[in-house]
Scaffold this motif. Structure first.
Motif, PDB file in Angstrom:
ATOM      1  N   PHE B 242       0.978  -1.149   0.562  1.00  0.00           N
ATOM      2  CA  PHE B 242       0.124   0.030   0.123  1.00  0.00           C
ATOM      3  C   PHE B 242       0.858   1.156   0.171  1.00  0.00           C
ATOM      4  O   PHE B 242       1.576   1.193  -0.002  1.00  0.00           O
ATOM      5  CB  PHE B 242      -0.747   0.236   0.986  1.00  0.00           C
ATOM      6  N   GLU B 248      -5.653   5.240   3.122  1.00  0.00           N
ATOM      7  CA  GLU B 248      -5.825   4.611   2.406  1.00  0.00           C
ATOM      8  C   GLU B 248      -6.881   3.580   2.874  1.00  0.00           C
ATOM      9  O   GLU B 248      -6.846   2.421   2.100  1.00  0.00           O
ATOM     10  CB  GLU B 248      -4.590   4.612   2.197  1.00  0.00           C
ATOM     11  N   ASN B 249      -7.804   3.511   4.324  1.00  0.00           N
ATOM     12  CA  ASN B 249      -8.126   2.504   4.135  1.00  0.00           C
ATOM     13  C   ASN B 249      -9.977   3.157   3.935  1.00  0.00           C
ATOM     14  O   ASN B 249     -10.732   2.372   4.490  1.00  0.00           O
ATOM     15  CB  ASN B 249      -8.169   2.155   5.999  1.00  0.00           C
ATOM     16  N   LEU B 250     -10.308   3.980   3.717  1.00  0.00           N
ATOM     17  CA  LEU B 250     -11.490   4.258   3.088  1.00  0.00           C
ATOM     18  C   LEU B 250     -11.679   3.651   2.634  1.00  0.00           C
ATOM     19  O   LEU B 250     -11.069   2.629   1.832  1.00  0.00           O
ATOM     20  CB  LEU B 250     -11.159   5.661   2.174  1.00  0.00           C
ATOM     21  N   ASN B 251     -13.514   3.215   2.578  1.00  0.00           N
ATOM     22  CA  ASN B 251     -14.152   1.961   1.311  1.00  0.00           C
ATOM     23  C   ASN B 251     -13.979   2.475   0.509  1.00  0.00           C
ATOM     24  O   ASN B 251     -13.850   3.861  -0.100  1.00  0.00           O
ATOM     25  CB  ASN B 251     -15.535   2.548   1.866  1.00  0.00           C
ATOM     26  N   GLY B 252     -14.092   1.377  -0.699  1.00  0.00           N
ATOM     27  CA  GLY B 252     -13.658   1.791  -2.236  1.00  0.00           C
ATOM     28  C   GLY B 252     -12.080   1.674  -2.485  1.00  0.00           C
ATOM     29  O   GLY B 252     -11.648   2.310  -3.531  1.00  0.00           O
ATOM     30  N   ILE B 253     -11.606   1.933  -2.049  1.00  0.00           N
ATOM     31  CA  ILE B 253      -9.617   1.806  -2.127  1.00  0.00           C
ATOM     32  C   ILE B 253      -9.277   0.044  -1.767  1.00  0.00           C
ATOM     33  O   ILE B 253      -9.600  -0.451  -1.005  1.00  0.00           O
ATOM     34  CB  ILE B 253      -8.600   2.776  -1.176  1.00  0.00           C
ATOM     35  N   TYR B 254      -8.763  -0.481  -2.733  1.00  0.00           N
ATOM     36  CA  TYR B 254      -8.722  -2.046  -2.787  1.00  0.00           C
ATOM     37  C   TYR B 254      -7.478  -1.746  -3.283  1.00  0.00           C
ATOM     38  O   TYR B 254      -6.598  -0.922  -4.098  1.00  0.00           O
ATOM     39  CB  TYR B 254      -9.162  -2.736  -3.950  1.00  0.00           C
ATOM     40  N   SER B 255      -6.714  -3.279  -2.883  1.00  0.00           N
ATOM     41  CA  SER B 255      -5.737  -3.582  -3.790  1.00  0.00           C
ATOM     42  C   SER B 255      -5.515  -4.396  -4.349  1.00  0.00           C
ATOM     43  O   SER B 255      -7.106  -4.674  -5.110  1.00  0.00           O
ATOM     44  CB  SER B 255      -4.767  -4.669  -2.450  1.00  0.00           C
TER      45      SER B 255
END
Lengths: 281, 463
Positions: B242, B248-255
């Motif tokens: 990451f 960066e841990n908001l919803n909608g953020i994917y690895s």
């Protein structure tokens, strides 16, 4: 494929399954989980291990039928098979002789707290357990939890059985009493774990919670289950599921648990329609 | 001497605007006429320079000659004697930096399309319905555990089985194939091709045990203590990286791993027929510029996104993706936001990502990787509205195995220390190869490592 050896309805919406999985059973420890897929088009969901039998080669899980996957699982019987059952995953609950430990189990997670309470008792701790449910009809395993605890307090939200109220009330009383509490382990719905942590925080008693975010692989590959603990990002599947409840960013966990609310609703509606048309045939 | 034919036959593809809306394979494969024409361009030079460029040393001129003669069975046999996964390699190998780069015609700008011919041969065999089984040496009585069923593991397992060893593959997921199943999308690597080649490996006598997480369900020491004479670790580099920036841990953020696993392995593009959901919003930013980033961007389009950006901190010249993938992405309408680096993400009160603040970058002197170092332009911050972000910065080794295996030396980067020629690790009886040793690399380099380790395991066990 993994055979269902036994199915038992603990209460109408909470089901116990004993699954034949010798490799998982040989390694399972309290606090770990398995990843389960119920059919070939199914999703991978984490379920906490409630018990194991190394000789029989079986793992027991307890499931509340709430979403599409758990409802599909709830339709299966002994003798049926499920395609995926991988584990044991996550780190085991840290067990040692702490002194006096309070184990709090809420809802169907009472099944999860039992092996932890047992392991703590075997390690020489005094174990005080608190179990809570919304009402009498959702209570199960009072006897089992009682048998691995030095004392047991039961609550129901509506007072239909035992003490009326929520689990944080007796928890607070214990902390305020003369009894020295060395550790609290709270497992249940996220909101319950959060409030248990808030209850213990002023008393400075270490509180371990078992987090339950959404997962995919369960082996540290995808990062779907990331949570923030003490300001650091952790993967629940490999760094947890147990964390220090006083350090958890609960709002983040709540938000991330809701990512697929719309899709979950849609899946459930589709499943309900399918099972309805299936039963009409 | 006949005149050189420099008309490299191009591969028919789905039209960009059509394919950007479906998950069907983009490159459609050669017809028999195209394959014959392309094969006929090969001058069968005595140098065989193409073979030197192939990590698994396929006898390229011989298989091409067999295609030219119309001896397709022979072509299959020649190809598969060195490469058990030709349908996979023909699709995802970076031939332009390997066999096709060393091809004698490359100097004239028109190397033989070896990859396309390889794919043609593999697809021809698949269309015949029946796979020919190679000769298998008589049983040695030796048992080998292969951990991981990606390119390295499948190759090692196939080679060892052909040499007469009893091989079991342990795979953590519920389907074999590793990154070929969870990572590379259907439109580039159809899953039925992967499963056909996995089935071929099974047909050699290899047992595949799914849902077996080595490091959890079994440890490497369990395997060595339970009758396995050798263990090969082909576990890949599976842990996502990451950015480690705010929000960066908001919803909608994917690895990228999660985004691609949901889409490919779990078939979220077929939700709700398949249970696993995915959120590909209207405006998607993919951070990174490797092949995985291109895959993430192109999946987003196919999942219904309206605008998809590749956000990369260097310029196009430094992008690690294959030229072909960059071009495919551009044709489909992916927007490249170059010299751009995210600073932080913004979200709404429900915890969903809404925007991304970025720096403008400029290139300075070359860094350790030889590429020009990106430098922040002070005061250049600007915001991009996004509702989905896919972080495709690369992957690192998953420590599940190394943390649970005594005496296995690991580098600071988490990769397993192994001899480049043999794959031998510091632990007796344990070999390793592929991304777990090199860090994230290519399918074919992993296969080459699997092949070399298989030869070393065979030699050691017979010794």
């Amino acid at each position: 494929m993994y055979k269902i050896l036994l199915r038992e309805d603990l209460v109408p919406s909470i089901h116990l399954f004993k699954i034949e999985a010798p490799a998982v059973a040989s390694k399972a420890q309290a606090g770990q989980f398995v990843i389960v897929r119920v059919d070939e088009k199914g999703e991978r969901i984490p379920l906490t291990i409630a018990d194991w039998d190394r000789e029989e080669g079986s793992i027991t899980i307890v499931v509340m039928a709430v979403g599409a996957t758990t409802r599909k699982l709830a339709q299966l019987e002994a003798g049926d098979y499920i395609p995926t059952f991988a584990g044991p995953l996550g780190l085991p609950t840290h067990i040692e002789k702490f002194g006096t430990v309070v184990c709090v189990g809420g809802g169907f997670a009472v099944a999860t707290i039992v092996p932890i309470a047992r392991a703590l008792k075997e390690a020489g701790n005094k174990v005080i357990s608190i179990m809570g449910a919304r009402n009498k009809d959702l209570l199960f395993w009072e006897d089992r939890l009682g048998s691995v605890s030095d004392s047991l307090i039961v609550t129901t939200d509506d007072g239909s059985y035992a003490r009326k109220g929520v689990v944080t009330e007796p928890l607070k009383e214990l902390l305020e009493s003369n009894e020295k509490i060395d550790r609290v382990i709270a497992i249940g719905p996220t909101v319950m774990m959060k409030f248990c942590s808030l209850t213990t925080q002023p008393f400075g008693v270490k509180t371990i919670v078992s987090l339950n975010p959404i997962m995919v692989d369960g082996t540290g590959m995808c990062g779907c289950c990331r949570v923030e603990v003490g300001g650091e990002t952790k993967f629940t599947c490999v760094d947890g599921p147990d964390f220090d409840g006083h350090q958890v960013d609960w709002d983040l966990l709540f938000a991330r648990q809701r990512i697929y609310l719309d899709e979950e609703k849609r899946s459930l509606e589709m499943w309900e329609q399918l099972s309805k048309s299936g039963s009409e045939k | 001497m006949p005149k050189l034919d420099l008309n490299r036959i191009s591969m028919p593809k789905q039209e960009p605007l059509v394919r950007a809306k479906n998950f069907n394979e983009v490159a459609l494969g050669y017809t028999a006429e195209m394959a014959l024409a392309e094969a006929s361009r090969c001058i069968l030079c005595p140098k065989r320079a193409c073979v030197d460029g192939c990590p698994v040393e396929v006898d390229i001129p011989e298989f091409i000659d067999a295609v030219r003669q119309g001896n397709m069975r022979d072509a299959v046999r020649i190809l598969k004697s060195k490469n058990s996964l030709p349908g996979i390699c023909g699709r995802v190998c970076p031939q332009e930096t390997q066999c096709e780069e060393t091809c004698s015609l490359a100097k004239k700008g028109a190397p033989i399309a070896i990859g396309r011919l390889e794919r043609y041969v593999a697809d021809w065999e698949l269309a015949q319905g029946e796979m020919e089984k190679p000769e298998i040496a008589k049983p040695t009585g030796r048992r080998i555990a292969v951990v991981g069923s990606g390119p390295a593991g499948l190759t090692a397992a196939a080679d060892l089985a052909k040499l007469g060893h009893e091989v079991t593959i342990f795979e953590a997921l519920h389907i074999a194939g590793g990154v070929l199943m969870y990572g590379i999308p259907e439109f580039r690597m159809p899953k039925h091709i992967v499963q056909t080649e996995v089935d071929y490996v099974r047909s050699l006598g290899v047992e595949v045990r799914l849902d077996s997480v080595v490091g959890k369900t079994f440890t490497v020491d369990d395997l060595l203590g339970n009758g396995y004479n050798a263990v090969f670790l082909g576990i890949g580099a599976g842990a996502p990286m990451f950015l480690n920036i705010p929000g960066e841990n908001l919803n909608g953020i994917y690895s990228a791993n999660e985004f691609l696993t949901r889409t490919n392995l779990m078939k979220a593009y077929l939700f709700p027929e398949y249970d696993t959901p995915i959120k590909a919003g209207r405006r998607v930013a993919v951070i990174g510029a490797g092949n995985v980033a291109m895959d993430g961007a192109r999946c987003s389009l196919r999942l219904g996104a309206e605008e998809v950006y590749i956000v990369y901190r260097r310029s196009e010249a430094e992008m690690p993706a294959r030229l072909e993938e960059k071009e495919n992405a551009k044709e489909e309408g992916i927007i490249f936001k170059l010299l751009t680096n995210p600073k932080q993400f913004f979200g709404n009160d429900q915890g969903w990502v809404t925007g991304m603040e970025c720096y403008q970058m400029e290139l300075g002197e070359p860094d350790d990787s030889g590429r020009r170092r990106p430098i922040v332009k002070p005061g250049s911050e600007f915001t991009i509205d996004v509702d989905t972000v896919v972080v495709a910065l690369g992957t690192t080794p998953n420590p599940l195995v190394s943390k649970t295996t005594k005496d296995l030396e690991v580098t600071r980067r988490g990769t397993v220390v192994a001899d480049e020629e043999t794959g031998k690790t510091t632990k007796p009886g344990v070999w390793a190869g592929g991304d777990i040793v090199t860090g994230a690399a290519t399918v074919i380099s992993a296969m080459g490592a699997g092949k070399r380790a298989a030869a070393s395991i065979d030699e050691t066990l017979r010794g």
